[in-house]
Write an enzyme that holds these catalytic residues in place. Structure first.
Site, PDB file in Angstrom:
ATOM      1  N   GLY A  47      26.077  80.480 -36.223  1.00  0.00           N
ATOM      2  CA  GLY A  47      26.240  80.703 -34.798  1.00  0.00           C
ATOM      3  C   GLY A  47      27.694  80.587 -34.403  1.00  0.00           C
ATOM      4  O   GLY A  47      28.493  79.940 -35.095  1.00  0.00           O
ATOM      5  N   GLN A  52      34.531  79.338 -28.678  1.00  0.00           N
ATOM      6  CA  GLN A  52      35.107  78.932 -29.959  1.00  0.00           C
ATOM      7  C   GLN A  52      36.210  79.870 -30.434  1.00  0.00           C
ATOM      8  O   GLN A  52      36.958  79.519 -31.349  1.00  0.00           O
ATOM      9  CB  GLN A  52      34.026  78.838 -31.033  1.00  0.00           C
ATOM     10  CG  GLN A  52      33.069  77.679 -30.822  1.00  0.00           C
ATOM     11  CD  GLN A  52      32.023  77.640 -31.903  1.00  0.00           C
ATOM     12  OE1 GLN A  52      30.973  78.272 -31.777  1.00  0.00           O
ATOM     13  NE2 GLN A  52      32.301  76.908 -32.974  1.00  0.00           N
ATOM     14  N   CYS A 105      29.776  72.146 -37.459  1.00  0.00           N
ATOM     15  CA  CYS A 105      30.324  73.110 -36.501  1.00  0.00           C
ATOM     16  C   CYS A 105      31.581  73.751 -37.074  1.00  0.00           C
ATOM     17  O   CYS A 105      32.419  73.069 -37.673  1.00  0.00           O
ATOM     18  CB  CYS A 105      30.653  72.388 -35.192  1.00  0.00           C
ATOM     19  SG  CYS A 105      31.300  73.446 -33.892  1.00  0.00           S
ATOM     20  N   LEU A 106      31.708  75.061 -36.854  1.00  0.00           N
ATOM     21  CA  LEU A 106      32.902  75.763 -37.325  1.00  0.00           C
ATOM     22  C   LEU A 106      34.161  75.264 -36.630  1.00  0.00           C
ATOM     23  O   LEU A 106      35.252  75.391 -37.171  1.00  0.00           O
ATOM     24  CB  LEU A 106      32.736  77.275 -37.093  1.00  0.00           C
ATOM     25  CG  LEU A 106      31.602  77.938 -37.870  1.00  0.00           C
ATOM     26  CD1 LEU A 106      31.460  79.408 -37.466  1.00  0.00           C
ATOM     27  CD2 LEU A 106      31.814  77.805 -39.370  1.00  0.00           C
ATOM     28  N   HIS A 147      22.925  73.969 -29.736  1.00  0.00           N
ATOM     29  CA  HIS A 147      24.277  73.694 -30.232  1.00  0.00           C
ATOM     30  C   HIS A 147      25.259  74.735 -29.689  1.00  0.00           C
ATOM     31  O   HIS A 147      26.312  74.387 -29.150  1.00  0.00           O
ATOM     32  CB  HIS A 147      24.267  73.698 -31.766  1.00  0.00           C
ATOM     33  CG  HIS A 147      25.606  73.519 -32.379  1.00  0.00           C
ATOM     34  ND1 HIS A 147      25.975  72.357 -33.022  1.00  0.00           N
ATOM     35  CD2 HIS A 147      26.684  74.342 -32.462  1.00  0.00           C
ATOM     36  CE1 HIS A 147      27.222  72.478 -33.464  1.00  0.00           C
ATOM     37  NE2 HIS A 147      27.670  73.683 -33.146  1.00  0.00           N
ATOM     38  N   GLU A 148      24.924  76.017 -29.844  1.00  0.00           N
ATOM     39  CA  GLU A 148      25.847  77.075 -29.403  1.00  0.00           C
ATOM     40  C   GLU A 148      26.032  77.079 -27.890  1.00  0.00           C
ATOM     41  O   GLU A 148      27.137  77.259 -27.394  1.00  0.00           O
ATOM     42  CB  GLU A 148      25.369  78.446 -29.882  1.00  0.00           C
ATOM     43  CG  GLU A 148      25.405  78.627 -31.389  1.00  0.00           C
ATOM     44  CD  GLU A 148      26.718  78.221 -32.035  1.00  0.00           C
ATOM     45  OE1 GLU A 148      27.803  78.430 -31.442  1.00  0.00           O
ATOM     46  OE2 GLU A 148      26.661  77.659 -33.144  1.00  0.00           O
ATOM     47  N   HIS A 151      28.463  74.683 -26.368  1.00  0.00           N
ATOM     48  CA  HIS A 151      29.856  75.150 -26.359  1.00  0.00           C
ATOM     49  C   HIS A 151      30.203  75.831 -25.033  1.00  0.00           C
ATOM     50  O   HIS A 151      31.324  75.726 -24.551  1.00  0.00           O
ATOM     51  CB  HIS A 151      30.107  76.152 -27.498  1.00  0.00           C
ATOM     52  CG  HIS A 151      30.291  75.519 -28.829  1.00  0.00           C
ATOM     53  ND1 HIS A 151      31.355  74.701 -29.147  1.00  0.00           N
ATOM     54  CD2 HIS A 151      29.532  75.595 -29.959  1.00  0.00           C
ATOM     55  CE1 HIS A 151      31.257  74.303 -30.401  1.00  0.00           C
ATOM     56  NE2 HIS A 151      30.152  74.826 -30.913  1.00  0.00           N
TER      57      HIS A 151
END
Length: 179
Positions: A47, A52, A105-106, A147-148, A151
């Site tokens: 994701g 991000q 997380c990225l 989660h996404e 953000h």
């Protein structure tokens, strides 16, 4: 393929609140969505939210299935991908039942932590044509969506961890990714 830089915590842009997307989508927004997909698959991740990559719009992309596939010798998955685009997402219900999953997380590379979230959610969102959808999700997909979409309101998974653990992670990120 156009890859975008993924912002790394504690970059202040990760805390920005995303704005709603207007329809019809501009060519710039369509390109941003394609870039997000390319960047997510390249990372690799399941994701990616627009915030991000420094774009404060209510857009996220996910593919919670592609990493389960076998991969070729060059690392590319065998079979089809199942990219989903979420525009102006909004949870209309969350279950009282909670589940704990290990998240990463990225934007917080190589850091993982157990996070408790509602086990099931109901989501309303728009697709790329502006059509509105509503659907229930559970399991890993529910976790990934929560989660996404965190953000998009300036929240990271580490915000669910203890203050001490968050401070240690922030210190580690500052040291590893000096700006």
């Amino acid at each position: 393929m156009s890859l975008r830089e993924i912002l790394i915590h504690p970059d202040d842009r990760l805390r920005e609140i995303a704005k709603p997307v207007a329809f019809p989508l501009s060519d710039e927004v369509k390109q941003t969505i394609q870039d997000m997909a390319d960047t997510m698959y390249d990372a690799p991740g399941v994701g990616l939210a627009a915030t991000q990559i420094g774009v404060a719009l209510q857009i996220a992309v996910t593919d919670t299935e592609w990493r389960k596939e076998e991969v070729r010798h060059d690392g590319e998955p065998i079979g089809s991908r199942n990219l989903k685009v979420w525009i102006n997402p909004e949870f209309t219900w969350k279950s009282d039942e909670m589940e704990t999953w290990e998240e990463g997380c990225l934007s917080v590379p190589e850091v993982y932590g157990d996070v408790s979230r509602p086990a099931a959610v109901r989501l309303r969102w728009q697709d790329m044509e502006g059509d509105t959808h509503e659907k229930d999700f559970d399991g890993f997909e529910a976790v990934a969506l929560q989660h996404e979409f965190d953000h998009l309101i300036g929240k990271l998974f580490i915000d669910y961890l203890s203050p001490l653990k968050r401070a240690m992670i922030t210190k580690k990120m500052k040291k590893l990714y000096k700006s």
